[in-house]
Enzyme design. Structure first.
Site, PDB file in Angstrom:
ATOM      1  N   LYS A   1       0.824  -1.210   0.000  1.00 45.01           N
ATOM      2  CA  LYS A   1       0.000   0.000   0.000  1.00 45.01           C
ATOM      3  C   LYS A   1       0.860   1.264   0.000  1.00 45.01           C
ATOM      4  CE  LYS A   1      -2.293  -1.210   3.762  1.00 45.01           C
ATOM      5  NZ  LYS A   1      -1.830  -2.589   4.056  1.00 45.01           N
TER       6      LYS A   1
ATOM      7  N   ARG B   1      -9.714   0.204   8.644  1.00 43.86           N
ATOM      8  CA  ARG B   1      -9.296  -1.171   8.883  1.00 43.86           C
ATOM      9  C   ARG B   1     -10.346  -1.965   9.650  1.00 43.86           C
ATOM     10  NH1 ARG B   1      -3.363  -0.394   8.458  1.00 43.86           N
ATOM     11  NH2 ARG B   1      -2.312  -2.316   8.972  1.00 43.86           N
TER      12      ARG B   1
ATOM     13  N   ARG C   1      11.701  -6.044   4.343  1.00 43.49           N
ATOM     14  CA  ARG C   1      11.456  -4.608   4.230  1.00 43.49           C
ATOM     15  C   ARG C   1      12.393  -3.793   5.124  1.00 43.49           C
ATOM     16  NH1 ARG C   1       5.503  -2.250   4.787  1.00 43.49           N
ATOM     17  NH2 ARG C   1       5.570  -3.103   6.902  1.00 43.49           N
TER      18      ARG C   1
ATOM     19  N   ARG D   1      11.299  -2.228  10.742  1.00 44.86           N
ATOM     20  CA  ARG D   1      10.218  -1.927  11.679  1.00 44.86           C
ATOM     21  C   ARG D   1      10.090  -3.049  12.691  1.00 44.86           C
ATOM     22  NH1 ARG D   1       4.968  -0.357   8.237  1.00 44.86           N
ATOM     23  NH2 ARG D   1       4.050  -1.749   9.764  1.00 44.86           N
TER      24      ARG D   1
ATOM     25  N   ARG E   1      -0.115 -10.067  12.384  1.00 47.16           N
ATOM     26  CA  ARG E   1      -0.747  -9.002  11.601  1.00 47.16           C
ATOM     27  C   ARG E   1      -1.621  -9.588  10.491  1.00 47.16           C
ATOM     28  NH1 ARG E   1       4.445  -6.028  10.057  1.00 47.16           N
ATOM     29  NH2 ARG E   1       3.180  -4.750   8.676  1.00 47.16           N
TER      30      ARG E   1
HETATM   31  P1  ADP Z   1       0.817  -2.595   7.520  1.00 44.89           P
HETATM   32  O1  ADP Z   1      -0.342  -2.323   6.602  1.00 44.89           O
HETATM   33  O2  ADP Z   1       2.003  -3.120   6.800  1.00 44.89           O
HETATM   34  O3  ADP Z   1       0.444  -3.403   8.738  1.00 44.89           O
HETATM   35  P2  ADP Z   1       0.720   0.109   8.621  1.00 44.89           P
HETATM   36  O4  ADP Z   1       1.838   1.062   8.642  1.00 44.89           O
HETATM   37  O5  ADP Z   1      -0.493   0.458   7.824  1.00 44.89           O
HETATM   38  O6  ADP Z   1       1.372  -1.244   8.112  1.00 44.89           O
HETATM   39  O7  ADP Z   1       0.235  -0.190  10.120  1.00 44.89           O
HETATM   40  C1  ADP Z   1       1.136  -0.493  11.159  1.00 44.89           C
HETATM   41  C2  ADP Z   1       0.384  -0.671  12.472  1.00 44.89           C
HETATM   42  O8  ADP Z   1      -0.252   0.571  12.826  1.00 44.89           O
HETATM   43  C3  ADP Z   1      -0.761  -1.682  12.436  1.00 44.89           C
HETATM   44  O9  ADP Z   1      -0.308  -2.984  12.684  1.00 44.89           O
HETATM   45  C4  ADP Z   1      -1.670  -1.143  13.550  1.00 44.89           C
HETATM   46  O10 ADP Z   1      -1.173  -1.480  14.817  1.00 44.89           O
HETATM   47  C5  ADP Z   1      -1.548   0.345  13.394  1.00 44.89           C
HETATM   48  N1  ADP Z   1      -2.575   0.925  12.500  1.00 44.89           N
HETATM   49  C6  ADP Z   1      -2.361   1.589  11.324  1.00 44.89           C
HETATM   50  N2  ADP Z   1      -3.515   1.989  10.763  1.00 44.89           N
HETATM   51  C7  ADP Z   1      -4.506   1.564  11.593  1.00 44.89           C
HETATM   52  C8  ADP Z   1      -5.925   1.637  11.567  1.00 44.89           C
HETATM   53  N3  ADP Z   1      -6.580   2.239  10.555  1.00 44.89           N
HETATM   54  N4  ADP Z   1      -6.607   1.069  12.603  1.00 44.89           N
HETATM   55  C9  ADP Z   1      -5.979   0.464  13.614  1.00 44.89           C
HETATM   56  N5  ADP Z   1      -4.646   0.351  13.697  1.00 44.89           N
HETATM   57  C10 ADP Z   1      -3.897   0.893  12.702  1.00 44.89           C
END
Ligand code: ADP
Ligand code: ZN
Length: 214
Positions: A14, A89, A128, A161, A172
Site C-alpha cells: 500500500k 481497517r 522490508r 520496523r 498481523r
Molecule cells: P501494515 O499495513 O504493513 O500493517 P501500517 O503502517 O499500515 O502497516 O500499520 C502499522 C500498524 O499501525 C498496524 O499494525 C496497527 O497497529 C496500526 N494501525 C495503522 N492503521 C490503523 C488503523 N486504521 N486502525 C488500527 N490500527 C492501525
C-alpha cells in the site's frame, strides 16, 4: 472532499503504491500507519497509547484512529482529494469515514483491493527496510538501496520496523483476516471495489491502479 482507499493485507504494498500514485496524480496521501509511527517517535500521548498495540501487530483502538484522521481532515479544504492507506481497517472506521466525508459534502469514490499471495507477503515484510529520516521504503532483494543500509533519497539510515519480525508478521496477517477482510464485502456491495494484482512489481501494480482510477 473525495477519497479513494487502498485496501489490502500488510505487505500488499500500500505504501509503495501510494507513493507512485501520489506522484502521478497529486492525490493527498494519508497513511494512518505513518501518522502513528510519527506520534510514537515524537512521544505524544497518542503515540504512547498506540505503541504497545503496534509492536504486537494488533490494531490501535478505533477511537484513537478516528481522532487522528478527524483532526487531519479538519485541516483540509473542501475540494481536497485524498488517498487513504491503511485506513479504514474495521467496519466501525469505514462507517465513521462515510459519515465524516458526507458531512463535508464528499464520499469514498473507489476502493482498490491489492491482492497478493500470502508467501509473497511474508517475504516482502521480512525483507522490508525503511529510512529512519524520510520514511522511504526499501527491500533487501526487491528494492535494494544503492548502498546497503543507506537511503538513496536522503542518506538516512535504514532500519527494520519492529513489527516486521516474523512472529508479529503472522499475527498481523491474522488480524487482517479477522478485522479488516470484511471491508472487502462492505465496499463490494456499494459497487466501489476494484481488484488490483499487486503480486508482481510496484510499477505494474501502480500502472494498473492508474489505468482504473476514475
Ligand atoms: P501494515 O499495513 O504493513 O500493517 P501500517 O503502517 O499500515 O502497516 O500499520 C502499522 C500498524 O499501525 C498496524 O499494525 C496497527 O497497529 C496500526 N494501525 C495503522 N492503521 C490503523 C488503523 N486504521 N486502525 C488500527 N490500527 C492501525
Ligand atoms: Zn531517506
Amino acid at each position: 472532499m473525495q477519497a479513494i482507499i487502498l485496501l489490502g493485507a500488510p505487505g500488499a504494498g500500500k505504501g509503495t503504491l501510494a507513493e507512485g500514485v501520489r506522484n502521478a496524480t497529486g492525490l493527498i496521501h494519508v497513511s494512518t500507519g505513518d501518522m502513528l509511527r510519527a506520534a510514537v517517535k515524537a512521544g505524544t500521548p497518542t503515540g504512547r497509547e498506540a505503541q504497545a498495540y503496534m509492536e504486537k501487530g494488533e490494531l490501535v483502538p478505533d477511537d484513537v484512529i478516528l481522532r487522528i484522521v478527524g483532526e487531519r481532515l479538519a485541516q483540509g479544504k473542501p475540494d481536497d482529494r485524498y488517498m487513504f492507506d491503511g485506513f479504514p481497517r474495521t467496519l466501525e472506521q469505514a462507517r465513521q469515514l462515510d459519515a465524516t466525508l458526507a458531512a463535508l459534502g464528499g464520499s469514498v469514490r473507489q476502493v482498490f483491493l491489492l491482492e497478493v499471495p500470502v508467501p509473497v507477503i511474508v517475504s516482502r515484510l521480512s525483507g522490508r527496510r525503511i529510512c529512519k529520516t524520510c520514511g522511504a521504503v526499501y527491500h533487501l532483494t526487491n528494492i535494494p538501496p544503492k548502498q546497503a543500509g543507506v537511503c538513496d533519497q536522503c542518506g538516512g539510515p535504514l532500519y527494520q520496523r519492529p513489527d516486521d519480525s516474523e512472529e508479529t508478521v503472522l499475527n498481523r496477517l491474522e488480524v487482517y483476516q479477522r478485522q479488516t477482510a470484511s471491508l472487502i464485502e462492505f465496499y463490494a456491495q456499494k459497487g466501489l471495489l476494484v481488484r488490483i494484482n499487486a503480486g508482481t512489481t510496484p510499477q505494474a501494480a501502480t500502472a494498473e491502479l492508474l489505468a482504473r482510477l476514475a
